[in-house]
Structure formats: C-alpha cells, structure tokens
Design a protein around this motif. Structure first.
Motif, PDB file in Angstrom:
ATOM      1  N   GLY A   1       0.923  -1.168   0.202  1.00 16.16           N
ATOM      2  CA  GLY A   1      -0.253  -0.211   0.647  1.00 16.16           C
ATOM      3  C   GLY A   1       1.004   1.531  -0.057  1.00 16.16           C
ATOM      4  N   VAL A   2       1.838   1.087   0.288  1.00 15.01           N
ATOM      5  CA  VAL A   2       2.819   2.805   0.339  1.00 15.01           C
ATOM      6  C   VAL A   2       3.252   2.265  -0.902  1.00 15.01           C
ATOM      7  N   TYR A   3       4.002   1.526  -1.114  1.00 19.05           N
ATOM      8  CA  TYR A   3       4.779   1.557  -2.697  1.00 19.05           C
ATOM      9  C   TYR A   3       3.307   1.938  -3.418  1.00 19.05           C
ATOM     10  N   GLY A   4       1.703   2.039  -3.259  1.00 19.24           N
ATOM     11  CA  GLY A   4       1.442   2.430  -4.153  1.00 19.24           C
ATOM     12  C   GLY A   4       1.310   3.619  -3.934  1.00 19.24           C
ATOM     13  N   LEU A   5       1.414   4.466  -3.119  1.00 21.42           N
ATOM     14  CA  LEU A   5       1.619   5.896  -2.745  1.00 21.42           C
ATOM     15  C   LEU A   5       2.589   6.359  -2.954  1.00 21.42           C
ATOM     16  N   ILE A   6       3.936   5.683  -2.627  1.00 25.13           N
ATOM     17  CA  ILE A   6       5.328   6.217  -3.701  1.00 25.13           C
ATOM     18  C   ILE A   6       4.911   5.947  -5.482  1.00 25.13           C
ATOM     19  N   GLY A   7       4.243   4.716  -5.781  1.00 29.50           N
ATOM     20  CA  GLY A   7       3.679   5.653  -7.067  1.00 29.50           C
ATOM     21  C   GLY A   7       2.952   6.720  -7.316  1.00 29.50           C
ATOM     22  N   ALA A   8       2.476   6.665  -6.865  1.00 32.10           N
ATOM     23  CA  ALA A   8       1.376   8.598  -7.001  1.00 32.10           C
ATOM     24  C   ALA A   8       2.621   9.528  -7.046  1.00 32.10           C
ATOM     25  N   PHE A   9       3.021   9.305  -6.055  1.00 28.63           N
ATOM     26  CA  PHE A   9       4.101  10.675  -5.561  1.00 28.63           C
ATOM     27  C   PHE A   9       4.867  10.660  -7.167  1.00 28.63           C
ATOM     28  N   THR A  10       5.514   9.578  -7.183  1.00 29.98           N
ATOM     29  CA  THR A  10       6.440   9.431  -8.339  1.00 29.98           C
ATOM     30  C   THR A  10       4.831   9.662  -9.914  1.00 29.98           C
ATOM     31  N   PHE A  11       3.562  10.081 -10.177  1.00 28.82           N
ATOM     32  CA  PHE A  11       3.294  10.550 -10.775  1.00 28.82           C
ATOM     33  C   PHE A  11       2.932  12.122 -10.756  1.00 28.82           C
ATOM     34  N   LEU A  12       3.213  12.043  -9.480  1.00 25.05           N
ATOM     35  CA  LEU A  12       3.239  13.925  -9.511  1.00 25.05           C
ATOM     36  C   LEU A  12       4.658  14.404 -10.336  1.00 25.05           C
ATOM     37  N   LEU A  13       5.365  13.762  -9.340  1.00 19.53           N
ATOM     38  CA  LEU A  13       7.090  14.227  -9.960  1.00 19.53           C
ATOM     39  C   LEU A  13       7.507  14.216 -11.639  1.00 19.53           C
ATOM     40  N   TRP A  14       6.351  12.477 -11.725  1.00 26.32           N
ATOM     41  CA  TRP A  14       6.105  13.114 -12.881  1.00 26.32           C
ATOM     42  C   TRP A  14       5.660  13.959 -14.334  1.00 26.32           C
TER      43      TRP A  14
END
Length: 228
Positions: free
Chosen positions: A146-159
């Motif tokens: 679940g935390v890695y899912g949040l990392i995925g969302a954060f990566t999307f924002l950076l992307w």
C-alpha cells in the motif's frame, strides 16, 4: 487574513493518513504489548501469530477460493487486512514511517478518498499479484504494498511536473529504482521471501490509478477520449 505568528510551524497530516497510521500503530501496539505479557494475560503472547493466521494474505487460501468458487468475507478481507499486520515491531515501525512520509506528500495533492483508494487498491492488487506470480506458501503481511502505491502516486506527481517544465520524466522513477535495488540487494545478501513483487505491483497500481484520481483526472481523460 491570518497573522503569520498564528500559523503552525508544522503542516498537519491529511486526516486519512493520520487515521491509517493510528490504525496501523494501534494494531502493532496491541500485538507488541501482548508479546511482552504487559496486557492480555498468558494467552496474549500468541496474539501476533493468531493475527497472522486470521488476517495475513495467503496464496493458498486464494487458490482455494478460485478453485471452489467460494469467496467468504473472512478470507476476502485478507486482501486489505494484511496491510495492518506486521511480523515484528521493526517491520511495523518502518512501514509506519513510510506511510506518514509518502501519505503526507500524496494527501496534500489528492483528496482523502483518493489517497485511501490508492493505499487500499494498491495493497489488494499487490496481494493478487503476489498470489498469481509467486504462489508462495509464505503469507503476505505488512503495509508496504500500500505504501508503494503511495510512492507510485508521488512518482506520478513528479512525472507530470517534470513533463510540464520539459525536464526528463524518467528522473521521476529514481526513487522506486533505488528502493527496489535495495530490496534486491538485501534479498541476495540475507535471503528471505520475495514479497518485493507485491511492492512493485503496488507501485504500478498507485501510479496508474493516479491518472484518474488526481484532481481533474477524470475530466482530462474524458476530454482526451472526445478529441480522439
């Protein structure tokens, strides 16, 4: 307008992140106190093992549900309940710290409902991938998918931000690359269960969900479909 002196020097956590952390911490506190014999009496020493047996995700149980076509809620709930049960205090501590850090950054942009959906859906899809890809007899537990899912969302924002300024968008994936590299290195050195597969799938789920759950995401998707 509020006076600068009246403002808190610490930005508050999004309520949904606080609630998730308190649930995780509350479960771990009860299990740890029980393991030390501080609460619950003699039987509390086995609380963690009992929690793992009842709430951890099991690929064997998933295979049984698929084979029989029976989906009892006591087992279906394992797709998300395992996120709040950890193997030990240190396991829970690192999971909680990552949840606070990534949840704050994501929750300040996404709505509370979207942040919760990313965490839970990433955990559920990560568990599904764990069962399908590995089919391991070792139960899956811990908040990390679940935390890695949040990392995925954060990566999307950076992307998206890097794309907006014309910078190389591949740089947004440096964090996940580093984390997976560390996990693989530790796995080679110390061995262990390859539950990193669930983490990576959780990351991908969070990243993909962000296209729709980011503020204005559905509207942009509809407009793109109309243009096509």
């Amino acid at each position: 307008m509020s006076h600068p002196d009246d403002q808190s020097p610490v930005n508050p956590l999004p309520p949904v992140v606080t609630a998730l952390f308190l649930l995780l911490a509350g479960v771990e506190a009860a299990l740890w106190l029980g393991s030390q014999g501080i609460v619950g009496g003699p039987t509390s020493v086995g609380w963690r093992l009992e929690a793992i047996q009842r709430y951890a995700f099991s690929a064997d149980i998933f295979d049984w549900m698929v084979a029989t076509g029976q989906w009892p809620m006591e087992h279906v709930i394992r797709f998300v309940s395992y996120l709040f049960v950890h193997g030990n205090f240190t396991h829970a501590l690192f999971g909680g710290v990552l949840l606070l850090a990534m949840g704050k950054m994501v929750g300040e942009v996404f709505s509370g409902a979207a942040t919760l959906a990313i965490f839970l859906c990433s955990g559920a899809v990560g568990a599904l991938g764990y069962a399908v890809v590995l089919n391991s007899a070792v139960p899956l537990l811990g908040s990390y998918p679940g935390v890695y899912g949040l990392i995925g969302a954060f990566t999307f924002l950076l992307w998206t931000r890097l794309g907006a300024v014309g910078a190389p968008q591949a740089r947004a994936f440096s964090l996940i690359g580093m984390l997976v590299g560390i996990q693989l290195l530790f796995g080679l050195i110390f061995g262990g269960n390859p539950d990193w597969v669930a983490d990576v799938i959780g990351f991908g789920t969070g990243f993909c969900l962000s296209f729709a759950l980011t503020p204005g995401g559905w509207q942009r998707i509809r407009e793109k479909i109309r243009r096509q």
